[in-house]
Design an enzyme around this catalytic site. Structure first.
Site, PDB file in Angstrom:
ATOM      1  N   SER A 130       0.938  -1.194   0.018  1.00 53.42           N
ATOM      2  CA  SER A 130       0.082  -0.146   0.067  1.00 53.42           C
ATOM      3  C   SER A 130       0.687   1.275   0.258  1.00 53.42           C
ATOM      4  O   SER A 130       1.738   1.300   0.730  1.00 53.42           O
ATOM      5  CB  SER A 130      -1.006  -0.056   1.213  1.00 53.42           C
ATOM      6  OG  SER A 130      -1.615   1.179   1.368  1.00 53.42           O
ATOM      7  N   GLY A 131       0.550   2.233  -1.077  1.00 56.13           N
ATOM      8  CA  GLY A 131       1.276   3.330  -0.943  1.00 56.13           C
ATOM      9  C   GLY A 131       2.469   3.266  -2.016  1.00 56.13           C
ATOM     10  O   GLY A 131       3.358   4.340  -1.975  1.00 56.13           O
ATOM     11  N   THR A 135      -1.324   2.375  -8.257  1.00 54.84           N
ATOM     12  CA  THR A 135      -2.750   3.011  -8.855  1.00 54.84           C
ATOM     13  C   THR A 135      -2.260   4.201  -9.741  1.00 54.84           C
ATOM     14  O   THR A 135      -2.441   4.576 -10.871  1.00 54.84           O
ATOM     15  CB  THR A 135      -3.874   3.693  -7.867  1.00 54.84           C
ATOM     16  OG1 THR A 135      -3.900   2.482  -7.118  1.00 54.84           O
ATOM     17  CG2 THR A 135      -4.927   4.370  -8.350  1.00 54.84           C
ATOM     18  N   ASN A 180      -1.292   5.301   3.181  1.00 55.16           N
ATOM     19  CA  ASN A 180      -1.645   5.940   2.004  1.00 55.16           C
ATOM     20  C   ASN A 180      -3.011   6.883   2.155  1.00 55.16           C
ATOM     21  O   ASN A 180      -3.973   6.347   2.487  1.00 55.16           O
ATOM     22  CB  ASN A 180      -1.711   5.067   0.769  1.00 55.16           C
ATOM     23  CG  ASN A 180      -1.923   5.540  -0.499  1.00 55.16           C
ATOM     24  OD1 ASN A 180      -1.937   6.725  -0.664  1.00 55.16           O
ATOM     25  ND2 ASN A 180      -1.849   4.690  -1.497  1.00 55.16           N
ATOM     26  N   SER A 183      -5.556   5.394  -0.565  1.00 56.93           N
ATOM     27  CA  SER A 183      -5.443   3.811  -0.597  1.00 56.93           C
ATOM     28  C   SER A 183      -6.716   3.077  -1.461  1.00 56.93           C
ATOM     29  O   SER A 183      -7.636   3.665  -0.862  1.00 56.93           O
ATOM     30  CB  SER A 183      -5.161   3.521   0.663  1.00 56.93           C
ATOM     31  OG  SER A 183      -5.026   1.968   0.691  1.00 56.93           O
ATOM     32  N   SER A 184      -6.229   2.532  -2.310  1.00 57.55           N
ATOM     33  CA  SER A 184      -7.201   1.630  -3.094  1.00 57.55           C
ATOM     34  C   SER A 184      -7.947   0.610  -2.221  1.00 57.55           C
ATOM     35  O   SER A 184      -7.091  -0.305  -1.657  1.00 57.55           O
ATOM     36  CB  SER A 184      -6.702   1.073  -4.335  1.00 57.55           C
ATOM     37  OG  SER A 184      -6.027   2.054  -4.968  1.00 57.55           O
ATOM     38  N   GLY A 408      -0.280  -5.976  -3.039  1.00 57.94           N
ATOM     39  CA  GLY A 408       0.846  -6.597  -2.855  1.00 57.94           C
ATOM     40  C   GLY A 408       0.370  -7.296  -1.543  1.00 57.94           C
ATOM     41  O   GLY A 408      -0.295  -7.368  -0.965  1.00 57.94           O
ATOM     42  N   GLU A 410       0.518  -8.344   2.185  1.00 53.48           N
ATOM     43  CA  GLU A 410       0.560  -7.539   3.260  1.00 53.48           C
ATOM     44  C   GLU A 410       0.887  -8.246   4.394  1.00 53.48           C
ATOM     45  O   GLU A 410       0.422  -9.249   4.699  1.00 53.48           O
ATOM     46  CB  GLU A 410      -0.739  -7.031   3.285  1.00 53.48           C
ATOM     47  CG  GLU A 410      -1.124  -5.697   2.717  1.00 53.48           C
ATOM     48  CD  GLU A 410      -2.453  -5.056   3.059  1.00 53.48           C
ATOM     49  OE1 GLU A 410      -2.923  -4.338   2.266  1.00 53.48           O
ATOM     50  OE2 GLU A 410      -3.095  -5.612   3.916  1.00 53.48           O
TER      51      GLU A 410
HETATM   52  N1  LIG Z   1       5.281   8.223  -9.793  1.00 50.28           N
HETATM   53  C1  LIG Z   1       4.819   8.870  -9.050  1.00 50.28           C
HETATM   54  N2  LIG Z   1       5.188  10.246  -8.791  1.00 50.28           N
HETATM   55  C2  LIG Z   1       4.871  11.127  -7.776  1.00 50.28           C
HETATM   56  N3  LIG Z   1       4.100  10.524  -6.807  1.00 50.28           N
HETATM   57  C3  LIG Z   1       3.880   9.455  -6.994  1.00 50.28           C
HETATM   58  C4  LIG Z   1       4.116   8.425  -7.810  1.00 50.28           C
HETATM   59  N4  LIG Z   1       3.641   7.138  -7.608  1.00 50.28           N
HETATM   60  C5  LIG Z   1       3.044   7.447  -6.361  1.00 50.28           C
HETATM   61  N5  LIG Z   1       3.159   8.716  -5.922  1.00 50.28           N
HETATM   62  C6  LIG Z   1       2.607   9.457  -4.621  1.00 50.28           C
HETATM   63  O1  LIG Z   1       2.155   8.108  -3.808  1.00 50.28           O
HETATM   64  C7  LIG Z   1       0.850   8.244  -3.511  1.00 50.28           C
HETATM   65  C8  LIG Z   1       0.363   6.827  -3.187  1.00 50.28           C
HETATM   66  O2  LIG Z   1       0.335   6.039  -4.424  1.00 50.28           O
HETATM   67  P1  LIG Z   1      -0.575   4.976  -4.837  1.00 50.28           P
HETATM   68  O3  LIG Z   1      -2.054   5.491  -4.581  1.00 50.28           O
HETATM   69  O4  LIG Z   1      -0.551   4.866  -6.407  1.00 50.28           O
HETATM   70  O5  LIG Z   1      -0.207   3.831  -4.163  1.00 50.28           O
HETATM   71  P2  LIG Z   1      -0.801   2.250  -4.355  1.00 50.28           P
HETATM   72  O6  LIG Z   1       0.202   1.212  -4.308  1.00 50.28           O
HETATM   73  O7  LIG Z   1      -2.119   2.454  -5.047  1.00 50.28           O
HETATM   74  O8  LIG Z   1      -1.621   2.194  -2.657  1.00 50.28           O
HETATM   75  P3  LIG Z   1      -2.847   1.513  -2.433  1.00 50.28           P
HETATM   76  O9  LIG Z   1      -2.391  -0.152  -2.284  1.00 50.28           O
HETATM   77  O10 LIG Z   1      -3.155   1.820  -0.964  1.00 50.28           O
HETATM   78  O11 LIG Z   1      -3.750   1.566  -3.126  1.00 50.28           O
HETATM   79  C9  LIG Z   1       0.223   8.994  -4.351  1.00 50.28           C
HETATM   80  O12 LIG Z   1      -0.820   9.332  -3.994  1.00 50.28           O
HETATM   81  C10 LIG Z   1       1.213  10.125  -5.016  1.00 50.28           C
HETATM   82  O13 LIG Z   1       1.338  10.997  -4.038  1.00 50.28           O
HETATM   83 MG   LIG Z   2      -4.104   2.138  -5.281  1.00 50.66          MG
END
Ligand SMILES: Nc1ncnc2c1ncn2[C@@H]1O[C@H](COP(=O)(O)OP(=O)(O)OP(=O)(O)O)[C@@H](O)[C@H]1O
Ligand SMILES: [Mg+2]
Length: 1025
Positions: A130-131, A135, A180, A183-184, A408, A410
């Site tokens: 997460s984070g 996404t 996050n 977070s999705s 992924g 957890e």
């Molecule tokens: N390539 C990137 N460039 C800049 N900031 C990023 C990038 N990727 C992620 N972030 C930052 O990290 C935060 C978390 O990313 P994201 O929501 O994609 O995580 P996730 O892997 O989907 O987590 P979850 O499993 O909780 O959904 C985003 O809101 C953004 O602020």
């Molecule tokens: Mg996500």
């Protein structure tokens, strides 16, 4: 030379900001600073420390992407890097994967091109904790396709809908968690369908395992799903009033648990606007949006529904006043809902029994309802989005790219049912990865004709079986425990697990463990040794979450809802069907099986996301945290599989192109077979047989060291090559300049000579000059040709073109005339003919003529209604072709009388109201006389011999030129029109002669003059026609 310069471009590339960057394989040469851009080039590929060091070095240089072969590892930068612009997209478009620095766009483009050229469906699997940025990565991929794929208007609209589905799904399925802010809380698989031209034509989304428990409970510092806060912050006063909501989130029990109504990085108000706009772009009607908001509000009201306990242990609702509101929003009957929240319906021996719920049961029934309503509405929402993304009837999808954005591994401090499902999913994905990677490796070896070498890797099938096997697997045991009659609880489930799975190498419990493990395990836990590492799961809540039950009477109330969404979510058939629905874990298992099938049929690419620190901070690289993720993402395992055979492979032409300067036989160009060139090159470099293999189109190098040595040799050779290229380049430029100078001098010489001989006959000395003069005149003529027949201008030709110029002028004029005539309409032609006749008669003869030229002749001056019906009847079949009002002067006494002169085909008549006073046969007409001045007088001369005639007619008319022209044409007497200067003689009855005198004066006047003459004083410009 071209080949040599191209070679140079391989080393440096200037990016959009103008900075010079190391790119492509040249990064190999900067490996001490930026590490290797592909982990397969790590010398010690078994060392986790070397792996993490490589990640760290690159992260510090803002190089967040690194490959493991075709797997892209991405480290969340937690700051905006300027690497996602449109220019960047263009940079990666159509460029070979390894030729340019690693990027999510390179991976997207590679998948897209593979889909187009090989016609094979693709999928991109994004995983990470997460984070970590999953996404964000999936959104970047979608954006890349939306911007770079060819599209017409319809497809662009679809691309927009695909992009807009993100904010909607995020509002309903994402929440702020400790890890996050966005977070999705669900897994997502999205198919993008492309047509044969590679344009996006449709999409489809599958969703997995929404974390419904969040609707009723949040941990400290976390929030419920974004949509609740967006509605309260962004919805206008009217809307909130209609939904019975207060703006303050602290007023709602379902929003206060985490004690975190606001998040600094999120603007709920702005996001509300974005979501509402996205809903309309996707095609939600106003009514659907209203129903959706009713459901969301109803969940908040459900949370505020409180219970009390009566004296006899019965439960009742203490918040009765808000029940009508809740019932209205859900579209159900209020008292039935109240009853269903406090009572349970049981069927025993075919009879239905209603029993009251105790306090705890009522609370959990309420929460179950809230979760079910929200969870099912989320699924409805996904379906609705799918309908609008669905392929239109006439489009044929050709291939598909799937995007999987899924949780992924957890590993939390307390791992529950959800983590169990998530980690099971990751085991399955790892299995798929091994299978597909080995398969593609094997295929590559086969096509290249290289013998397959056995790869040592850990096959995690044994763990998948442990979880999913029928009857013996953990999920089966869990289901059985849920269904078993009698007292069951989470602990009895744990005991059952111990009984069945005790002794399995990947399964341990407190009871089964040895002393060391036992110390770190709780009695209510079981441990699974996943491929990525061990995880302890606490069995508390497993049974309840797997059961996911909703009381039947609540379902009954819901399926009668008149809210369209609720009634679609709770189907009547579900209540009627006595069969128990599948348990949550089995449902998840089945949906995973389907997902595996989907993914198996596609060519995979992988994005592995890593979170650099827990504080969402830019620039901070927490090694412990990263090591943990590298382990649980199975990256070392990925690398081992990828490095099992050869570290590096390239097509012959790419290898030769880069390293050809290292061998005299291949430098500067190799013209023979590519394989022979590569063979010569590696022999010259002294490669040992065990270090490499030559396939059909690629060279495979086993150890990175071999490649680095080659790279270092190239580095050492560069100054030498630079000198060669520079001298060749300078030589070529100097030769080109000298040649140009020679040509220019020659030209000037010929020109001067031609000028001297310009008056001579065409001869070699002047041919260039004369041709030039001719050419210039003709070029100038083309630009300056007259545009209309009236324009008489014409460029002056040089003497030797006089004759040709004259021919051209006549030709051009004729052309314009022909063009003009072809454009003339019949009406206009008639007008022209009359005007030509008028010109022949009157031009230079009569004063009033010039003024008449510009005015159009009319078809008649009298309308049909102005001619008396009796006259028309008298004329019978003779049609009046033209009529005009005239003044007739009596032959004797010259009294003026108003008359009409009507022209028929063969004669004209003079009419006094209803009577025809005189008829003039055209055949008999002797002539027409007019003065040369500007009066309207004209005389029609008739033969004297005709006794029936009353003599000549003296007439005056405002349009004399038009009228006389018409009479002359109809009577065919154009030659008999006389223009008389001074006076006109005319014949009165019985042969007597009369005279009209014309003079100029200041005022128009007709009167009796001397000697019985008629005197006409004409004033210029009175009678124009
Ligand atoms: N390539 C990137 N460039 C800049 N900031 C990023 C990038 N990727 C992620 N972030 C930052 O990290 C935060 C978390 O990313 P994201 O929501 O994609 O995580 P996730 O892997 O989907 O987590 P979850 O499993 O909780 O959904 C985003 O809101 C953004 O602020
Ligand atoms: Mg996500």
């Amino acid at each position: 030379i071209a080949a040599k310069t191209q070679f140079f471009f391989l080393f440096f590339e200037v990016d959009v900001q103008g900075r010079v960057r190391l790119v492509m394989e040249s990064a190999l040469t900067a490996r001490d600073r930026v590490g290797v851009q592909d982990f397969v080039l790590l010398e010690n590929y078994n060392s986790e420390a070397a792996f993490i060091e490589n990640l760290r070095r690159r992260f510090k240089e803002n190089l967040i992407y690194t490959y493991i072969g075709s797997v892209l590892v991405s480290v969340n930068p937690y700051k905006d890097l300027e690497i996602y612009s449109k220019q960047q997209m263009e940079r990666y478009r159509g460029v070979s994967f390894y030729e340019i620095s690693p990027h999510i766009y390179a991976l997207s483009d590679n998948a897209y091109r593979a889909m187009r050229t090989e016609r094979k469906d693709q999928c991109i699997l994004i995983s990470g904790e997460s984070g970590a940025g999953k996404t964000e990565a999936s959104k970047k991929i979608l954006l890349y396709y939306a911007v770079t794929c060819p599209a017409n208007d319809h497809m662009a609209a679809l691309g927009e809908q695909l992009l807009q589905s993100n904010p909607v799904l995020e509002a309903f399925g994402n929440a702020k968690t400790l890890r996050n802010d966005n977070s999705s809380r669900f897994g997502k698989y999205m198919d993008v369908q492309f047509d044969f031209r590679g344009a996006p034509v449709g999409g489809h989304i599958l969703n997995y395992l929404l974390e419904k428990s969040r609707v009723v409970h949040q941990n400290h510092g976390e929030r419920n799903f974004h949509i609740f806060y967006q509605l309260l912050d962004g919805g206008d006063d009217d809307l909130l009033h209609k939904l019975g909501l207060e703006r303050n989130p602290q007023k709602f029990q379902y929003l206060v648990k985490g004690n975190c109504p606001r998040v600094s990085s999120i603007s709920d108000k702005n996001n509300w606007k974005v979501v509402m706009k996205a809903l309309s772009v996707i095609g939600f009607t106003e009514e659907e949006v209203q129903n959706l908001l009713n459901v969301i509000a109803s969940v908040l009201h459900l949370g505020n529904t409180q219970f009390g306990e009566g004296e006899e242990g019965e439960t009742f609702i203490t918040t009765e006043t808000q029940m009508p509101n809740l019932a209205e929003l859900l579209g159900v009957d209020g008292s039935a809902l109240g009853n269903a929240l406090t009572h349970k319906k049981l069927t025993a021996k075919g009879e239905e029994m209603i029993t009251p719920l105790n306090f705890e049961q009522a609370v959990s029934a309420r929460d179950a309802l809230a979760k079910a309503v929200y969870g099912r509405t989320f699924t409805w929402l996904v379906e609705k989005i799918n309908q609008s993304l669905a392929l239109k009837v006439h489009t044929m999808p050709s291939s598909v790219i799937g995007l999987l954005d899924i949780y992924g591994f957890e590993v939390l401090q307390h791992n529950s049912f959800e983590q169990f499902c998530i980690n099971y999913c990751n085991e399955k994905l790892q299995q798929l990865f091994i299978e597909l990677t080995l398969r593609s490796e094997q295929e590559e070896y086969e096509t290249e004709g290289i013998a397959w070498e056995t790869v040592q890797y850990f096959d995690n099938k044994i763990i998948c079986d442990l979880i999913e096997e029928k009857h013996k697997g953990i999920i089966s045991i869990l289901d059985e425990e849920c269904l078993r009659p009698g007292e069951t609880c989470d602990v009895s489930f744990l005991e059952k697990l111990e009984d069945t799975l005790g002794g399995h190498p990947h399964f341990v419990t407190h009871k089964l463990a040895n002393g060391k493990t036992r110390r770190v395990m709780n009695r209510e836990e079981f441990r699974l040794l996943h491929y990525a590492g061990e995880v302890n799961y606490n069995v508390n809540g497993f049974l309840e979450k797997n059961n996911d039950l909703l009381n039947r009477n609540l379902k009954e109330v819901m399926c009668q809802s008149d809210n369209q969404i609720v009634s679609q979510c709770f189907r009547r058939e579900e209540v009627m069907d006595q069969k128990r629905p599948e348990m949550a874990a089995t449902q998840f298992k089945n949906s995973l099986m389907k997902l595996m099938e989907i993914l198996m049929s596609k060519e995979p690419s992988y994005v592995r996301c890593i979170k650099p620190n827990d504080g969402k901070q830019a620039g901070k690289f927490d090694e412990v945290l990263v090591r943990h993720q590298v382990k649980y993402l199975g990256l070392m395992e990925n690398l081992r599989v990828r490095r099992a055979g050869f570290a590096y492979r390239r097509r012959f032409e790419a290898f030769l192109q880069r390293y050809k300067p290292l061998c005299p036989d291949t430098w500067p160009n190799w013209h023979g077979r590519l394989a022979d060139g590569v063979s010569l090159l590696v022999n010259h470099l002294g490669y040992k047989p065990e270090e490499y293999k030559l396939g059909r189109s690629k060279i495979f190098i086993r150890f990175p060291r071999t490649l680095f040595n080659t790279e270092d040799a190239l580095e050492a050779k560069k100054p030498e090559i630079v000198i060669v290229i520079q001298s060749a380049w300078r030589g070529m430029k100097a030769r080109r300049r000298a040649r140009r100078r020679r040509q220019a001098a020659d030209l000037i010489r010929r020109f001067i000579k031609g000028f001297i001989y310009r008056h001579e006959e065409y001869c070699p000395e002047n041919e260039y000059f004369l041709d030039h003069i001719r050419y210039s005149f003709l070029k100038n003529l083309i630009k300056n040709l007259p545009k209309s027949v009236l324009d008489k201008s014409w460029p002056t030709p040089p003497p030797l073109l006089y004759e040709a110029s004259e021919y051209l002028r006549v030709l051009h004029m004729r052309n314009m005339v022909v063009k003009y005539c072809m454009r003339v309409q019949p009406e206009w032609k008639k007008q022209m003919v009359q005007k030509v006749v008028a010109s022949e008669i009157f031009k230079d003869q009569k004063d009033s003529y010039p003024q008449s030229v510009g005015r159009l002749f009319l078809d008649t001056r009298l309308e049909r209604e102005q001619i008396n019906l009796k006259v028309t009847q008298t004329l019978g079949s003779e049609k009046v072709q033209y009529g005009a009002s005239v003044t007739k002067y009596d032959r004797r006494g010259f009294k003026p009388r108003p008359r009409q002169l009507l022209l028929c085909n063969t004669f004209a008549v003079l009419v006094d109201r209803t009577k025809i006073k005189q008829k003039f046969d055209y055949m008999a007409l002797k002539g027409i006389s007019l003065s040369s001045l500007s009066d309207g007088m004209f005389v029609l001369h008739m033969p004297v011999s005709d006794k029936k005639q009353k003599g000549d007619a003296v007439l005056q008319c405002n349009n004399a030129i038009e009228l006389v022209t018409k009479v002359a044409m109809m009577a065919d007497k154009m030659d008999h029109v006389n223009i008389c200067p001074g006076s006109i003689k005319f014949v009165m009855s019985r042969g007597k002669e009369g005279i009209i005198d014309f003079i100029r004066g200041s005022e128009m006047k007709v009167s009796k003059g001397r000697r019985g003459h008629l005197l006409v004083v004409s004033h210029t410009s009175v009678f124009a026609m």
